[in-house]
Write a protein that holds these residues in place. Structure first.
Motif, PDB file in Angstrom:
ATOM      1  N   ARG A 175      13.207  -0.854 -17.877  1.00  0.00           N
ATOM      2  CA  ARG A 175      13.786   0.484 -17.701  1.00  0.00           C
ATOM      3  C   ARG A 175      14.183   0.706 -16.250  1.00  0.00           C
ATOM      4  NH1 ARG A 175      11.064   6.447 -18.946  1.00  0.00           N
ATOM      5  NH2 ARG A 175      12.955   7.638 -18.449  1.00  0.00           N
ATOM      6  N   ALA A 176      13.287   0.349 -15.337  1.00  0.00           N
ATOM      7  CA  ALA A 176      13.595   0.495 -13.912  1.00  0.00           C
ATOM      8  C   ALA A 176      14.790  -0.376 -13.529  1.00  0.00           C
ATOM      9  CB  ALA A 176      12.371   0.119 -13.082  1.00  0.00           C
ATOM     10  N   CYS A 177      14.834  -1.569 -14.098  1.00  0.00           N
ATOM     11  CA  CYS A 177      15.915  -2.505 -13.815  1.00  0.00           C
ATOM     12  C   CYS A 177      17.267  -1.922 -14.236  1.00  0.00           C
ATOM     13  CB  CYS A 177      15.628  -3.793 -14.572  1.00  0.00           C
ATOM     14  SG  CYS A 177      16.697  -5.162 -14.179  1.00  0.00           S
ATOM     15  N   ARG A 178      17.332  -1.344 -15.431  1.00  0.00           N
ATOM     16  CA  ARG A 178      18.580  -0.772 -15.935  1.00  0.00           C
ATOM     17  C   ARG A 178      19.065   0.389 -15.065  1.00  0.00           C
ATOM     18  NH1 ARG A 178      15.983  -1.405 -20.995  1.00  0.00           N
ATOM     19  NH2 ARG A 178      15.389   0.787 -20.962  1.00  0.00           N
ATOM     20  N   GLU A 179      18.132   1.127 -14.472  1.00  0.00           N
ATOM     21  CA  GLU A 179      18.489   2.311 -13.699  1.00  0.00           C
ATOM     22  C   GLU A 179      18.430   2.074 -12.188  1.00  0.00           C
ATOM     23  OE1 GLU A 179      16.652   5.883 -15.115  1.00  0.00           O
ATOM     24  OE2 GLU A 179      16.567   5.142 -17.181  1.00  0.00           O
ATOM     25  N   LYS A 188      15.968   1.178 -10.199  1.00  0.00           N
ATOM     26  CA  LYS A 188      14.816   1.818  -9.566  1.00  0.00           C
ATOM     27  C   LYS A 188      13.637   0.852  -9.580  1.00  0.00           C
ATOM     28  CE  LYS A 188      16.087   6.593 -10.625  1.00  0.00           C
ATOM     29  NZ  LYS A 188      15.656   7.864 -11.247  1.00  0.00           N
ATOM     30  N   ALA A 189      12.530   1.311  -9.025  1.00  0.00           N
ATOM     31  CA  ALA A 189      11.329   0.478  -8.980  1.00  0.00           C
ATOM     32  C   ALA A 189      10.448   0.741 -10.198  1.00  0.00           C
ATOM     33  CB  ALA A 189      10.539   0.766  -7.705  1.00  0.00           C
ATOM     34  N   ALA A 190       9.748  -0.283 -10.648  1.00  0.00           N
ATOM     35  CA  ALA A 190       8.618  -0.128 -11.556  1.00  0.00           C
ATOM     36  C   ALA A 190       7.375  -0.415 -10.725  1.00  0.00           C
ATOM     37  CB  ALA A 190       8.719  -1.105 -12.724  1.00  0.00           C
ATOM     38  N   TYR A 191       6.345   0.421 -10.873  1.00  0.00           N
ATOM     39  CA  TYR A 191       5.151   0.193 -10.058  1.00  0.00           C
ATOM     40  C   TYR A 191       3.890   0.496 -10.857  1.00  0.00           C
ATOM     41  CZ  TYR A 191       5.398   5.265  -9.136  1.00  0.00           C
ATOM     42  OH  TYR A 191       5.457   6.633  -9.265  1.00  0.00           O
ATOM     43  N   ASP A 224       0.823  -1.214   0.000  1.00  0.00           N
ATOM     44  CA  ASP A 224       0.000   0.000   0.000  1.00  0.00           C
ATOM     45  C   ASP A 224       0.855   1.260   0.000  1.00  0.00           C
ATOM     46  OD1 ASP A 224      -2.460  -1.355   0.011  1.00  0.00           O
ATOM     47  OD2 ASP A 224      -2.363  -1.643   2.180  1.00  0.00           O
ATOM     48  N   ARG A 225       2.169   1.076  -0.043  1.00  0.00           N
ATOM     49  CA  ARG A 225       3.086   2.211  -0.008  1.00  0.00           C
ATOM     50  C   ARG A 225       3.681   2.447  -1.398  1.00  0.00           C
ATOM     51  NH1 ARG A 225       7.239   1.540   4.622  1.00  0.00           N
ATOM     52  NH2 ARG A 225       8.002  -0.150   3.290  1.00  0.00           N
ATOM     53  N   GLN A 226       3.473   3.642  -1.923  1.00  0.00           N
ATOM     54  CA  GLN A 226       4.013   3.972  -3.230  1.00  0.00           C
ATOM     55  C   GLN A 226       5.520   4.198  -3.138  1.00  0.00           C
ATOM     56  OE1 GLN A 226       1.911   7.032  -5.399  1.00  0.00           O
ATOM     57  NE2 GLN A 226       3.722   7.615  -6.580  1.00  0.00           N
ATOM     58  N   PRO A 227       6.305   3.655  -4.079  1.00  0.00           N
ATOM     59  CA  PRO A 227       7.746   3.903  -4.064  1.00  0.00           C
ATOM     60  C   PRO A 227       8.044   5.404  -4.135  1.00  0.00           C
ATOM     61  CG  PRO A 227       7.222   2.117  -5.561  1.00  0.00           C
ATOM     62  CD  PRO A 227       5.923   2.718  -5.153  1.00  0.00           C
ATOM     63  N   SER A 228       9.109   5.812  -3.471  1.00  0.00           N
ATOM     64  CA  SER A 228       9.477   7.234  -3.474  1.00  0.00           C
ATOM     65  C   SER A 228      10.007   7.672  -4.828  1.00  0.00           C
ATOM     66  CB  SER A 228      10.521   7.510  -2.390  1.00  0.00           C
ATOM     67  OG  SER A 228      11.672   6.688  -2.578  1.00  0.00           O
ATOM     68  N   SER A 229      10.501   6.738  -5.626  1.00  0.00           N
ATOM     69  CA  SER A 229      10.949   7.040  -6.983  1.00  0.00           C
ATOM     70  C   SER A 229      10.807   5.786  -7.822  1.00  0.00           C
ATOM     71  CB  SER A 229      12.409   7.520  -6.985  1.00  0.00           C
ATOM     72  OG  SER A 229      13.276   6.473  -6.560  1.00  0.00           O
ATOM     73  N   GLY A 230      10.834   5.979  -9.132  1.00  0.00           N
ATOM     74  CA  GLY A 230      10.709   4.840 -10.024  1.00  0.00           C
ATOM     75  C   GLY A 230       9.890   5.196 -11.242  1.00  0.00           C
ATOM     76  N   TYR A 231       9.451   4.155 -11.949  1.00  0.00           N
ATOM     77  CA  TYR A 231       8.736   4.354 -13.204  1.00  0.00           C
ATOM     78  C   TYR A 231       7.384   3.641 -13.165  1.00  0.00           C
ATOM     79  CZ  TYR A 231      13.210   5.995 -14.928  1.00  0.00           C
ATOM     80  OH  TYR A 231      14.378   6.695 -15.084  1.00  0.00           O
TER      81      TYR A 231
END
Length: 258
Positions: free
Chosen positions: A64-68, A70-73, A26-33
């Motif tokens: 894209r998130a994987c390459r950088e 970060k999270a994909a959500y 229920d928590r949105q990632p603070s950054s990502g795609y």
């Protein structure tokens, strides 16, 4: 999640990309795609304009998130396409056009993907599938190193080429003592990345799912790459015992040097 020393396993497999953890929260990632927001799934029927509401592939955002690192959500408004929303468990039913898209298409509207021989077969696939429902507001897919202490993946995904796929297959069989522990069921990229592994897990099965035989998803992977998804519990066993398996043999070392 407590840190797992999975780096030696990845080195043995010849993989440089950190595995991805898949979970609902229920928590949105603070950054990502995430895909751009569309019509809320709760309002889709009343707001529908008859189009397919497709703007991005789940796998494209994941890669894209994987390459950088970060999270994909994804959520009820940021789902990319309606098929993705269905297989991610945000949408309880499929759209009427999807059996046609999977098969022979609709003349003058769109070309069929020809994975099955007709809309009736496509409908039978969708009617019989029933993806597990989402268990949180967001589906998050991110490198394992991004997990907080109070977070734990439900599934772990690899992106292996042919050599690593051989090693993962052998390791999974070794860990489970099940000659049918590795499955290659039919499904689109997001279906085999998310829905099939979750469905098998809900059935009490500790199985790996190989996927991305979807032509539309292949462009997001390296040449020869596939997806290989396992339950988190199985992943922990793989990390713990891999030196005892085929990955610890001289034969495997010779294969890696070829």
């Amino acid at each position: 999640m407590e840190p797992l020393k999975h780096e030696p396993l990845m080195e043995a497999l010849g993989l440089t990309q950190e595995p991805l953890g898949i979970f609902y929260t229920d928590r949105q990632p603070s950054s990502g795609y995430a895909p751009r927001a569309q019509v809320s799934l709760g309002r889709l029927a009343e707001a529908s304009d008859g189009e397919m509401h497709w703007n991005s592939c789940v796998l494209g955002k994941v890669r894209r998130a994987c390459r950088e690192n970060k999270a994909a959500y994804f959520d009820h408004t940021r789902y990319g396409c309606l098929g993705g929303a269905f297989f991610m468990g945000f949408k309880p039913h499929y759209e009427d056009f999807e059996p046609d898209l999977l098969s022979t298409g609709i003349p003058g509207r769109f070309e069929g993907e020809r994975y099955v021989d007709g809309p009736e077969t496509g409908k039978a696939f969708y009617d019989g599938f029933e993806p597990p429902r989402a268990t949180g507001r967001f589906l998050v897919i991110q490198p394992l190193g991004l997990f907080k202490k109070d977070e734990q993946p439900e599934l772990v995904a690899f992106f292996p080429g042919p050599g690593a796929l051989i090693g993962l297959n052998g390791l999974t069989t070794f860990v489970t003592s099940d000659p049918q522990a590795v499955c290659t069921p039919f499904g689109m990229a997001c279906c085999n990345l998310i829905a099939w592994p979750r469905k098998l897990l809900c059935m009490g099965e500790q199985k790996a799912v190989v996927g991305c035989f979807d032509i539309n998803g292949l462009k997001y992977l390296k040449t020869g790459g596939l997806t290989y998804v396992v339950p988190f519990r199985l992943f922990k066993r793989m990390v713990a015992v891999w030196p005892e398996s085929v990955l610890g043999t001289r034969a495997w070392e010779r294969l890696k040097d070829v």
